[in-house]
Write a protein that holds these residues in place. Structure first.
Motif, PDB file in Angstrom:
ATOM      1  N   LYS A   3       0.838  -1.190   0.000  1.00  0.00           N
ATOM      2  CA  LYS A   3       0.000   0.000   0.000  1.00  0.00           C
ATOM      3  C   LYS A   3       0.877   1.246   0.000  1.00  0.00           C
ATOM      4  N   HIS A   4       1.070   1.836  -1.175  1.00  0.00           N
ATOM      5  CA  HIS A   4       1.876   3.043  -1.264  1.00  0.00           C
ATOM      6  C   HIS A   4       1.138   4.220  -0.636  1.00  0.00           C
ATOM      7  N   GLN A   5       1.907   5.216  -0.212  1.00  0.00           N
ATOM      8  CA  GLN A   5       1.292   6.447   0.269  1.00  0.00           C
ATOM      9  C   GLN A   5       0.510   7.087  -0.866  1.00  0.00           C
ATOM     10  N   ARG A   6      -0.513   7.829  -0.500  1.00  0.00           N
ATOM     11  CA  ARG A   6      -1.378   8.474  -1.474  1.00  0.00           C
ATOM     12  C   ARG A   6      -1.002   9.932  -1.664  1.00  0.00           C
ATOM     13  N   VAL A   7      -1.364  10.448  -2.814  1.00  0.00           N
ATOM     14  CA  VAL A   7      -1.066  11.842  -3.121  1.00  0.00           C
ATOM     15  C   VAL A   7      -1.643  12.763  -2.053  1.00  0.00           C
ATOM     16  N   ARG A   8      -2.821  12.446  -1.539  1.00  0.00           N
ATOM     17  CA  ARG A   8      -3.463  13.294  -0.524  1.00  0.00           C
ATOM     18  C   ARG A   8      -2.603  13.421   0.734  1.00  0.00           C
ATOM     19  N   ASP A   9      -1.742  12.422   0.988  1.00  0.00           N
ATOM     20  CA  ASP A   9      -0.909  12.444   2.185  1.00  0.00           C
ATOM     21  C   ASP A   9       0.306  13.347   2.032  1.00  0.00           C
ATOM     22  N   LEU A  10       0.680  13.674   0.808  1.00  0.00           N
ATOM     23  CA  LEU A  10       1.906  14.420   0.560  1.00  0.00           C
ATOM     24  C   LEU A  10       1.679  15.792  -0.065  1.00  0.00           C
ATOM     25  N   SER A  45      -6.548  10.189  -4.682  1.00  0.00           N
ATOM     26  CA  SER A  45      -6.404   8.767  -4.359  1.00  0.00           C
ATOM     27  C   SER A  45      -5.236   8.098  -5.069  1.00  0.00           C
ATOM     28  N   TRP A  46      -4.570   8.807  -5.987  1.00  0.00           N
ATOM     29  CA  TRP A  46      -3.433   8.206  -6.684  1.00  0.00           C
ATOM     30  C   TRP A  46      -2.338   7.849  -5.686  1.00  0.00           C
ATOM     31  N   SER A  47      -1.583   6.815  -6.005  1.00  0.00           N
ATOM     32  CA  SER A  47      -0.402   6.495  -5.212  1.00  0.00           C
ATOM     33  C   SER A  47       0.749   7.399  -5.640  1.00  0.00           C
ATOM     34  N   VAL A  48       1.780   7.460  -4.820  1.00  0.00           N
ATOM     35  CA  VAL A  48       2.945   8.271  -5.175  1.00  0.00           C
ATOM     36  C   VAL A  48       3.593   7.738  -6.445  1.00  0.00           C
ATOM     37  N   VAL A  49       3.467   6.452  -6.683  1.00  0.00           N
ATOM     38  CA  VAL A  49       4.031   5.849  -7.903  1.00  0.00           C
ATOM     39  C   VAL A  49       3.282   6.355  -9.133  1.00  0.00           C
ATOM     40  N   ASP A  50       1.953   6.418  -9.054  1.00  0.00           N
ATOM     41  CA  ASP A  50       1.156   6.931 -10.166  1.00  0.00           C
ATOM     42  C   ASP A  50       1.567   8.362 -10.505  1.00  0.00           C
ATOM     43  N   ALA A  51       1.688   9.205  -9.477  1.00  0.00           N
ATOM     44  CA  ALA A  51       2.039  10.610  -9.690  1.00  0.00           C
ATOM     45  C   ALA A  51       3.440  10.747 -10.268  1.00  0.00           C
ATOM     46  N   ALA A  52       4.389   9.988  -9.736  1.00  0.00           N
ATOM     47  CA  ALA A  52       5.763  10.056 -10.225  1.00  0.00           C
ATOM     48  C   ALA A  52       5.850   9.626 -11.685  1.00  0.00           C
ATOM     49  N   ARG A  53       5.079   8.614 -12.050  1.00  0.00           N
ATOM     50  CA  ARG A  53       5.093   8.117 -13.425  1.00  0.00           C
ATOM     51  C   ARG A  53       4.591   9.192 -14.397  1.00  0.00           C
ATOM     52  N   VAL A  54       3.512   9.902 -14.028  1.00  0.00           N
ATOM     53  CA  VAL A  54       2.964  10.949 -14.891  1.00  0.00           C
ATOM     54  C   VAL A  54       3.944  12.118 -15.002  1.00  0.00           C
ATOM     55  N   MET A  55       4.559  12.493 -13.888  1.00  0.00           N
ATOM     56  CA  MET A  55       5.538  13.586 -13.922  1.00  0.00           C
ATOM     57  C   MET A  55       6.709  13.248 -14.830  1.00  0.00           C
ATOM     58  N   ALA A  56       7.192  12.020 -14.729  1.00  0.00           N
ATOM     59  CA  ALA A  56       8.330  11.605 -15.562  1.00  0.00           C
ATOM     60  C   ALA A  56       7.943  11.560 -17.034  1.00  0.00           C
TER      61      ALA A  56
END
Length: 223
Positions: free
Chosen positions: A2-9, A101-112
């Motif tokens: 369970k990765h951290q969620r965007v809402r947490d960061l 609700s996105w995970s940090v992995v989802d967000a990082a992938r889109v940014m990259a």
């Protein structure tokens, strides 16, 4: 895992403007808050675009092409920005957004993928909830080694792979995970390593079979 969620960061303190916000007011906001871009929202607080420093600077040089085909194509795509006087004319639309609700992995992938430094964050109704940046995502690597070790044991070993907590020794130092022990036939070393790498904050994973670990033990003590 369970990765951290965007809402947490994410940061929920977001400077925003509307379509009719004048050019100079946008420039003032960027300077006052030391930011490089500002989201444009509609009357229901839904993002419709983004105005960046680059958009404002087109006012200076007028968007005239320099003669290259590549620049001419880019200039035609943003021809109106040099004459724009408000956010509606300056903004790039539609904006790239992440869900809370996105995970940090989802967000990082889109940014990259899009080579951007931050993403607007929206809630389930599409309303602006915050903004998340690369530096925000990097905070997952500030997790303590103890927290990483606990999650590996509870989530990877026990819950995901059905192993006993003591079946594999888990040592973590500065995010580097060293696993040692004997694995049952149904669990391979690559599978174990894969589960451990999916834990937020892990920098590297190494598995040492029981024989190898025992062989390295005396050497480490004598060093």
């Amino acid at each position: 895992m369970k990765h951290q969620r965007v809402r947490d960061l994410m940061s929920d303190a977001v400077v925003r403007v509307q379509r009719g916000t004048p050019f100079k007011e946008i420039a003032h906001l960027l300077l006052e808050y030391d930011i490089t871009a500002v989201p444009v929202v509609d009357e229901e607080n839904r993002p419709v675009g983004v105005v960046s420093e680059a958009d404002l600077l087109q006012k200076m040089w007028g968007g005239e092409p320099d003669g290259s085909a590549e620049h001419a194509e880019w200039s035609r795509a943003s021809a109106g920005k040099a004459d724009a006087t408000d956010a509606a004319g300056l903004m790039t639309s539609p904006p790239l957004c992440a869900l809370e609700s996105w995970s940090v992995v989802d967000a990082a992938r889109v940014m990259a993928r899009h080579r951007i430094k931050r993403l607007l964050v929206v809630d389930g109704d599409g309303r602006l909830a915050g903004v998340v940046s690369r530096s925000d995502l990097l905070r997952v690597f500030l997790r303590t080694d103890r927290a990483i070790r606990t999650e590996i044991i509870e989530e990877a070993l026990v819950k995901a792979l059905g192993l006993a907590p003591s079946s594999v020794q888990v040592d973590v130092a500065h995010g580097h995970v060293v696993l040692s022990g004997r694995l049952p036939a149904h669990v391979s070393a690559p599978l174990l390593e894969e589960h451990c790498r999916s834990v937020d904050g892990v920098v590297a994973v190494e598995f040492r079979p029981a024989g190898e670990a025992d062989a390295e033990g005396p050497a480490a003590v004598g060093s």
